[in-house]
Each structure stands twice: as C-alpha cells, then as structure tokens.
Design an enzyme around this catalytic site. Structure first.
Site, PDB file in Angstrom:
ATOM      1  N   GLU A 102      -8.695   7.627   3.878  1.00  0.00           N
ATOM      2  CA  GLU A 102      -8.117   7.310   2.345  1.00  0.00           C
ATOM      3  C   GLU A 102      -9.391   7.186   1.062  1.00  0.00           C
ATOM      4  O   GLU A 102     -10.499   6.472   1.177  1.00  0.00           O
ATOM      5  CB  GLU A 102      -6.751   6.547   2.172  1.00  0.00           C
ATOM      6  CG  GLU A 102      -5.788   7.097   3.237  1.00  0.00           C
ATOM      7  CD  GLU A 102      -4.835   5.536   2.670  1.00  0.00           C
ATOM      8  OE1 GLU A 102      -3.623   6.155   3.462  1.00  0.00           O
ATOM      9  OE2 GLU A 102      -4.808   4.233   2.542  1.00  0.00           O
ATOM     10  N   CYS A 136       0.956  -1.179  -0.319  1.00  0.00           N
ATOM     11  CA  CYS A 136      -0.317   0.300   0.153  1.00  0.00           C
ATOM     12  C   CYS A 136       1.099   1.306  -0.366  1.00  0.00           C
ATOM     13  O   CYS A 136       1.915   0.560  -0.125  1.00  0.00           O
ATOM     14  CB  CYS A 136      -0.778  -0.102   1.082  1.00  0.00           C
ATOM     15  SG  CYS A 136      -1.932  -1.589   1.064  1.00  0.00           S
TER      16      CYS A 136
END
EC number: 5.3.3.2
Length: 181
Positions: free
Chosen positions: A116, A67
């Site tokens: 996010e 990520c």
C-alpha cells in the site's frame, strides 16, 4: 455498506484502475491506495484497536485506530471519516496529515500481502465510540508514550504498518505533538 474496492496504483503511484477489496488482498497483492489514522481523545490518549478475528489479514492483531481504502472519486479525508463512522461509530475533527508519503509491503502469517501507498493522519474523536464488532474485537485508550514502549517491546503483537509508522522519527514526533495539543 456496499462492496468496497481498492484504487490500484502504477509504478508512479498514479491511479490505474480498481479491484474489489477482498479479491485484491492475496498472496500477490497489487499496489493500491490506503490510509491509516491515529485517533486521540480530548485527554490526548490514543485509541488502539484489535482487529476482528474475521479479518482476512492480521486477524486479532492490535493496530492504530482505523485504516481503510479510499474509493474511486473519494478523497482520503472523506474515506477516513467514512471508516471512522463504520468501524468505530465515531465522529472526528482536526484531521491532520502526519506521514503523508508512507508506503509499505508486508506479509501476514497466512501469506496475505499488504502492498500500500498509505498516507497517515491523526484526528480527534468527538463522540463516544460505538464499535462495529465485525471490524474491531477490542480497543483501549492509552497514553502515546506507553503505546510506543509496547511497540518497542512487543512489535509482533501489533500490525506491521503501525510499527513502521511509529518507528519513523518524524511521524512519531508529529503524533506526539498532536496528542499534546
């Protein structure tokens, strides 16, 4: 690696500025752009990684392969390639979106918030891993169905974003199809 920033997003998910990554992840993290990538090997196994204990958020937790955050002026695909090289020392191919509109907000046990817009991709690893121990403390190649069973049985052992991504039926089906090709 140079100091990373996150691309801040407004209420319409449009870029509205940048902030240093470490400063952005706090008890009141602003909405920002990220990505999540699930890596598979040539046998269709998924790479599951355990986050380093030095990570600010969710240290020591198992998660999907890699990520990160695209930098200003960088495409998500370029960012994924960069982070795969930095975190895992691996080259990738066949980068494919599997959950392009994923977003989430989660708070870790230390109070650090993730907030996010985080498109999810799958990719194929094409080289041997050379893991960066400052990013990843452990890893394992596993069958996707086995990982899914573990996520159902012990969701607390995994990052919340991994659990949420795999819990989406359409994303899970796309990941399963990806690993079987």
């Amino acid at each position: 690696m140079t100091e990373e920033h996150v691309v801040l997003l407004d209420e319409q998910d449009k870029p509205s500025g940048t902030l240093e990554k470490y400063a952005a992840h706090t008890l009141n993290t602003p909405l920002h752009l990220a990505f999540s990538c699930w890596l598979f090997n040539e046998d269709g196994q998924l790479l599951v990684t355990r986050r380093s204990l030095s990570k600010k958020a969710w240290p020591g937790v198992w998660t999907n392969s890699v990520c990160g955050h695209p930098q200003q002026g960088e495409t998500t695909e370029e960012a994924i390639i960069r982070r795969c090289r930095f975190e895992l020392g691996v080259e990738i191919t066949d980068l494919t979106p599997v959950y392009p509109h994923f977003s989430y907000r989660a708070t870790d046990p230390n109070g650090i918030v993730e907030n996010e817009v985080c498109p999810v991709f799958a990719a194929r690893a094409t080289s041997v891993l050379q893991v960066n121990s400052e990013e990843v403390m452990d890893y394992q190649w596993s069958e996707f169905k086995s990982v899914w069973k573990s996520l159902l049985a012990t969701p607390w052992a995994f990052s919340p974003w991994m659990v949420m991504q795999a819990s989406d039926e359409q994303a899970r089906e796309r990941l399963l199809n990806y690993c079987q090709r």
